[in-house]
Design a protein around this motif. Structure first.
Motif, PDB file in Angstrom:
ATOM      1  N   LEU A 210      -3.634  31.290 -11.937  1.00 60.92           N
ATOM      2  CA  LEU A 210      -3.137  30.001 -11.618  1.00 60.92           C
ATOM      3  C   LEU A 210      -1.827  29.612 -12.265  1.00 60.92           C
ATOM      4  CD1 LEU A 210      -6.630  28.235 -12.703  1.00 60.92           C
ATOM      5  CD2 LEU A 210      -5.420  28.488 -10.510  1.00 60.92           C
ATOM      6  N   GLU A 214       0.873  27.840  -9.492  1.00 53.94           N
ATOM      7  CA  GLU A 214       1.317  26.550  -9.816  1.00 53.94           C
ATOM      8  C   GLU A 214       2.991  26.727 -10.242  1.00 53.94           C
ATOM      9  OE1 GLU A 214      -0.682  24.203 -12.672  1.00 53.94           O
ATOM     10  OE2 GLU A 214      -2.610  24.322 -11.668  1.00 53.94           O
ATOM     11  N   LEU A 215       3.506  27.837 -10.906  1.00 47.99           N
ATOM     12  CA  LEU A 215       4.638  27.845 -11.519  1.00 47.99           C
ATOM     13  C   LEU A 215       5.629  29.217 -11.022  1.00 47.99           C
ATOM     14  CD1 LEU A 215       3.588  27.159 -15.080  1.00 47.99           C
ATOM     15  CD2 LEU A 215       4.752  25.431 -13.422  1.00 47.99           C
TER      16      LEU A 215
END
Length: 307
Positions: A210, A214-215
């Motif tokens: 995740l 997301e990053l």
């Protein structure tokens, strides 16, 4: 440096040394954490380390089967070994069950070093509750394991992440376990592991993918490392106490340590968010002398890695 040449003055720019790379390794008094800290130091990293055992001789086994047995290793000794590699060390006493103390230790790392380029989330809760059957497991024990094996690791991520994002990148390596993704071959006491341990490691296992999703576009790289069965000092002490020393075959902690040190320097060889099998990587890339017994001397591996 200014160097005169006749009527002219040339300005010669001396090459500047690259800024030091700084890592934070949690749970580094012994085992995989200590070995990883030393592998990173040998690769040129300054390393901040956390753990509960501050001084040599203070380590005790508080696990379900540990009975308070003495354990080798301490932050003091890990720090000395890092400095012996010519790198800086910062030793930080922290307990996964003490949120205030943990946050204070992590903030101290940032205040003293300003930047953390690499977080190795290795610390794991060894207190009783990991090998408790469902019918005997209390809600409080489950909450305690989730807090120490998932929430505490998230605290570490949240502490280092703002600086990483501000600088345009950073790496997070989460030391996971096969119990996060595999079913036990039997119940507790018959080759299996407890629900609280498995559930907490499963929650932690979801961090890396995740974070990558997301990053990743902002320079954050995150990985899970499955170390496989590793013969840590704790497992050796337990095996000796039970008369099982030499019965099981595992890799030394230096194997997953070598894999982690290689991973952070070879991001082009990995998918962001992937789970890396440390022992397989070490063998494929030739990162460590082969530790496996000769084929005719194979020793069985235990079915749980929580000892």
């Amino acid at each position: 440096m200014i160097r005169p040449t006749g009527d002219l003055v040339d300005t010669v720019r001396m090459p500047t040394a690259p800024p030091p790379r700084r890592a934070l390794v949690t749970g580094a008094t012994r085992g995989i954490g200590r070995a990883t800290a030393l592998a990173l130091a040998a690769a040129g990293w300054d390393v901040a380390v956390t753990g509960r055992t501050a001084r040599r001789g203070e380590g005790r086994d508080d696990s379900d089967t540990g009975h308070g047995r003495p354990l080798p290793g301490s932050l003091e000794e890990t720090g000395e070994a890092i400095r012996a590699e010519g790198r800086r060390s910062l030793e930080l006493v922290a307990d996964l069950h003490d949120r205030v103390g943990l946050e204070a230790a992590l903030e101290r790392a940032l205040s003293e070093w300003d930047v953390i380029d690499l977080l190795v989330n290795n610390a794991v809760d060894t207190a009783p509750g990991s090998m408790v059957a469902v019918v005997d497991l209390s809600v409080a024990q489950l909450e305690s394991k989730l807090s120490a094996n998932a929430v505490a690791q998230f605290v570490a991520v949240k502490t280092v992440l703002p600086g990483m994002l501000a600088r345009g990148g950073g790496t997070i390596v989460d030391v996971s376990s096969h119990v996060a993704t595999e079913d036990p071959p039997g119940p507790v006491g018959e080759g299996g592991w407890g629900l609280a341990y498995a559930a907490s490691k499963a929650a932690f296992h979801r961090f890396a993918p995740l974070l990558a999703i997301e990053l990743g576009s902002q320079g954050i790289r995150a990985y899970n490392v499955d170390p496989g069965y590793v013969e840590t000092e704790r497992q050796q002490a337990n095996a000796a106490a039970l008369g099982l020393l030499g019965r099981y075959s595992g890799a030394p902690p230096s194997v997953p340590a070598a894999a982690i040190a290689w991973m952070v320097d070879h991001p082009e060889s990995l998918d962001n968010g992937q789970t890396v099998r440390a022992q397989k990587l070490a063998l494929v890339e030739g990162l460590h002398p082969d530790w496996r017994p000769a084929s005719g001397d194979r020793i069985k591996k235990p079915r749980a890695d929580t000892a």
